[in-house]
Design an enzyme around this catalytic site. Structure first.
Site, PDB file in Angstrom:
ATOM      1  N   VAL A  86      15.497   0.170 -27.373  1.00  0.00           N
ATOM      2  CA  VAL A  86      15.204  -0.104 -28.781  1.00  0.00           C
ATOM      3  C   VAL A  86      15.092   1.207 -29.555  1.00  0.00           C
ATOM      4  O   VAL A  86      14.273   2.057 -29.230  1.00  0.00           O
ATOM      5  CB  VAL A  86      13.887  -0.910 -28.930  1.00  0.00           C
ATOM      6  CG1 VAL A  86      13.592  -1.174 -30.393  1.00  0.00           C
ATOM      7  CG2 VAL A  86      13.973  -2.216 -28.171  1.00  0.00           C
ATOM      8  N   GLY A 136      23.112   7.730 -29.843  1.00  0.00           N
ATOM      9  CA  GLY A 136      23.601   9.067 -29.537  1.00  0.00           C
ATOM     10  C   GLY A 136      23.284   9.397 -28.099  1.00  0.00           C
ATOM     11  O   GLY A 136      22.330   8.881 -27.519  1.00  0.00           O
ATOM     12  N   LYS A 175      20.279  -3.168 -22.866  1.00  0.00           N
ATOM     13  CA  LYS A 175      19.513  -4.206 -23.571  1.00  0.00           C
ATOM     14  C   LYS A 175      19.646  -5.568 -22.920  1.00  0.00           C
ATOM     15  O   LYS A 175      18.748  -6.399 -23.017  1.00  0.00           O
ATOM     16  CB  LYS A 175      20.001  -4.335 -25.013  1.00  0.00           C
ATOM     17  CG  LYS A 175      19.829  -3.099 -25.840  1.00  0.00           C
ATOM     18  CD  LYS A 175      20.357  -3.352 -27.250  1.00  0.00           C
ATOM     19  CE  LYS A 175      20.413  -2.096 -28.061  1.00  0.00           C
ATOM     20  NZ  LYS A 175      21.428  -1.142 -27.605  1.00  0.00           N
ATOM     21  N   GLY A 213      33.097   7.270 -36.263  1.00  0.00           N
ATOM     22  CA  GLY A 213      32.656   6.953 -34.901  1.00  0.00           C
ATOM     23  C   GLY A 213      31.330   6.209 -34.863  1.00  0.00           C
ATOM     24  O   GLY A 213      30.701   6.107 -33.820  1.00  0.00           O
ATOM     25  N   ASP A 230      22.924  -6.913 -32.706  1.00  0.00           N
ATOM     26  CA  ASP A 230      22.271  -5.771 -32.061  1.00  0.00           C
ATOM     27  C   ASP A 230      20.799  -5.673 -32.491  1.00  0.00           C
ATOM     28  O   ASP A 230      19.901  -5.525 -31.661  1.00  0.00           O
ATOM     29  CB  ASP A 230      23.033  -4.489 -32.423  1.00  0.00           C
ATOM     30  CG  ASP A 230      22.326  -3.247 -31.933  1.00  0.00           C
ATOM     31  OD1 ASP A 230      22.246  -3.064 -30.708  1.00  0.00           O
ATOM     32  OD2 ASP A 230      21.834  -2.465 -32.771  1.00  0.00           O
ATOM     33  N   LYS A 265      17.174  -6.349 -30.244  1.00  0.00           N
ATOM     34  CA  LYS A 265      16.037  -5.430 -30.212  1.00  0.00           C
ATOM     35  C   LYS A 265      14.737  -6.154 -30.570  1.00  0.00           C
ATOM     36  O   LYS A 265      13.685  -5.887 -29.980  1.00  0.00           O
ATOM     37  CB  LYS A 265      16.288  -4.247 -31.142  1.00  0.00           C
ATOM     38  CG  LYS A 265      17.410  -3.344 -30.612  1.00  0.00           C
ATOM     39  CD  LYS A 265      17.878  -2.339 -31.646  1.00  0.00           C
ATOM     40  CE  LYS A 265      19.012  -1.488 -31.085  1.00  0.00           C
ATOM     41  NZ  LYS A 265      19.703  -0.723 -32.140  1.00  0.00           N
TER      42      LYS A 265
END
Lengths: 164, 324
Positions: B134, B301, B107, B189, B203, B207
């Site tokens: 994004v 992920g 990013k 996690g 964050d 975006k």
């Protein structure tokens, strides 16, 4: 709205019933026995009510079907409501002052305030409903609320405006 | 490929598994590298990485990969540095200047140097694609630029951060305090040891900056985003909202006409399409022709991000490779 009903027993009830049928909330009913605008043998009635827009069109249909003449439908006021959640030291930063700043505008007012007693180590949370005559008034009230919250270090959670 | 962390390995695994006619000719992680003109044996590199922590030989650097490897596309998947954008900015710039396309999940460079990098790409007749920056697996960039081409995007908003969404879901469902929900997110996690970047809305704000610059050319920076995080939310606030079939989500919002970029916790109807559960992301796009479009999917992920990177790679292969 201003209605013209026949000056006969039961007619007022017949005019009011459809309001609750469509989910409207009657705030005031004002009889006008002497009114220049109504014909002889009829009565003028002014009704102040809260109703959704879709409810209003259904109401108009029902009233007309019931033989009631609608003389005038007045301006909407204080019909726009928005809920906000406030988090912070609400009591210690003079909650009544916070409410006053909205109420004193004349175009918006705090209609409801629900406070939660804070959990341990958490600041106070409250839900505030502001109502206003117009969207413009609501936005102005929101500006005042934002400024106040900034000064008093209160977090405001605003609703997400959805497409109309 | 520069960067061989969770995202890089995810891409390598998917390519090893599915083929897809993609050859990897160079890989660098922070401490080692491997180069092969004929294509790297991905499975053995993955095994080596797992066993030794290195993808190749020590002494082979990202610079070596950029300069010596043969590649049509650089895949830049180093970790994001939201302040400097490095080392990704330099890596991307060098690859573009060499006439290579670039696909990135980073990013930093896209949020900080979008117009500059796009200009360099254009000057060199190559593509710079960043679907993975994004909302992870959600094909948001592709939807906005290709799928909805010709539409005017009137408004765009939604849930852009899975960590915050998980915390808020748990606070609403179980009446957990913010601290309790955050601890749980860490154990699962979903949250970093230092959760600042997520919970203060940074964050999500990055975006929005990427979208604002890429879709509307608004030339925004992180400072232009009106930003409130979720770290001051109380379980009482969630309970107040839930009483009336509402809930609270961290919503990122772009109003392009007013130039407004905003990240803040908001009250929404529980059945609103962007009210998703757990770590999911959701984006609502309001357009003039297509009406409202909602995209929901996994925002992070390893394999999910690999999906976005690979779709960019294949897009370049199918529509741009060989043109220059």
């Amino acid at each position: 709205m201003k209605l013209e009903i026949k000056d006969m027993p039961g007619q007022l009830v017949a005019a009011l019933r459809p309001i609750s049928d469509v989910g409207g909330n009657i705030i005031a009913v004002i009889h006008q026995h002497e009114s220049a605008t109504v014909r002889t043998g009829t009565l003028g009635v002014q009704i102040v009510l809260e109703i959704s827009e879709s409810g209003l069109s259904e109401l108009i249909r029902l009233l007309k079907a019931g033989g009631v003449t609608i003389l005038r439908i007045g301006e909407e006021r204080m019909l726009i409501r928005r809920s906000f959640i406030l988090i912070g030291h609400l009591m210690h930063t003079d909650l009544s002052d916070t409410v006053d700043r909205i109420d004193s505008t004349g175009f918006a007012e705090v209609a409801e305030l629900t406070m939660m007693m804070p959990a341990i180590n958490e600041p106070t949370s409250a839900k505030m409903i502001i109502k206003s005559e117009s969207m413009e008034g609501l936005l102005k009230a929101l500006e005042i609320l934002r400024k106040t919250a900034d000064q008093k270090e209160i977090l405001i959670i605003e609703p997400l405006e959805e497409k109309q | 490929m520069i960067g061989f962390g969770s995202v890089g390995r995810g891409i390598a695994e998917c390519i090893a598994e599915k083929g897809l006619d993609i050859e990897i000719t160079g890989i660098a992680d922070s401490r080692s590298g491997v180069i092969s003109k004929t294509g790297i044996d991905i499975r053995s590199v993955l095994t080596k990485k797992q066993e030794t922590g290195l993808c190749g030989e020590e002494g082979i650097t990202p610079e070596d990969i950029l300069e010596r490897a043969e590649y049509d596309v650089l895949v830049e998947v180093t970790p994001t540095d939201a302040v400097t954008g490095e080392p990704a900015c330099t890596n991307i710039q060098r690859a573009l200047e060499k006439g290579a396309h670039v696909v990135t999940s980073n990013k930093g460079p896209i949020a900080l140097k979008f117009s500059e990098l796009m200009r360099i790409a254009e000057e060199n007749g190559v593509q710079l694609r960043y679907e993975a920056t994004v909302c992870g697996a959600i094909p948001l960039m592709h939807t906005l630029r290709q799928g909805l081409a010709g539409n005017t995007i009137q408004k765009l908003y939604g849930v852009f951060n899975g960590t915050c969404n998980y915390i808020l879901t748990r606070m609403a469902d179980e009446g957990l305090t913010y601290q309790q929900a955050l601890l749980e997110a860490r154990e699962m996690g979903y949250a970093e040891a230092d959760p600042t970047y997520d919970v203060q809305g940074i964050d999500a704000a990055i975006k929005l900056v990427i979208l604002a610059n890429a879709v509307w050319g608004l030339n925004k920076t992180l400072d232009d985003v009106d930003r409130t995080g979720i770290d001051l939310l109380t379980s009482d606030a969630l309970a107040l909202a839930e009483r009336e079939e509402h809930t609270i989500r961290l919503i990122g919002e772009i109003l392009p006409d007013e130039g407004v970029l905003r990240v803040s916790p908001r009250i929404l109807n529980k059945n609103h399409p962007v009210v998703v559960r757990g770590t999911l992301n959701a984006v609502m796009i309001e357009t003039d022709m297509a009406g409202e479009i909602t995209l929901i999917g996994k925002g992070a992920g390893s394999r999910e991000t690999a999906s976005a990177i690979i779709s960019d790679l294949l897009f370049i292969r199918d529509f741009h490779a060989g043109r220059s």
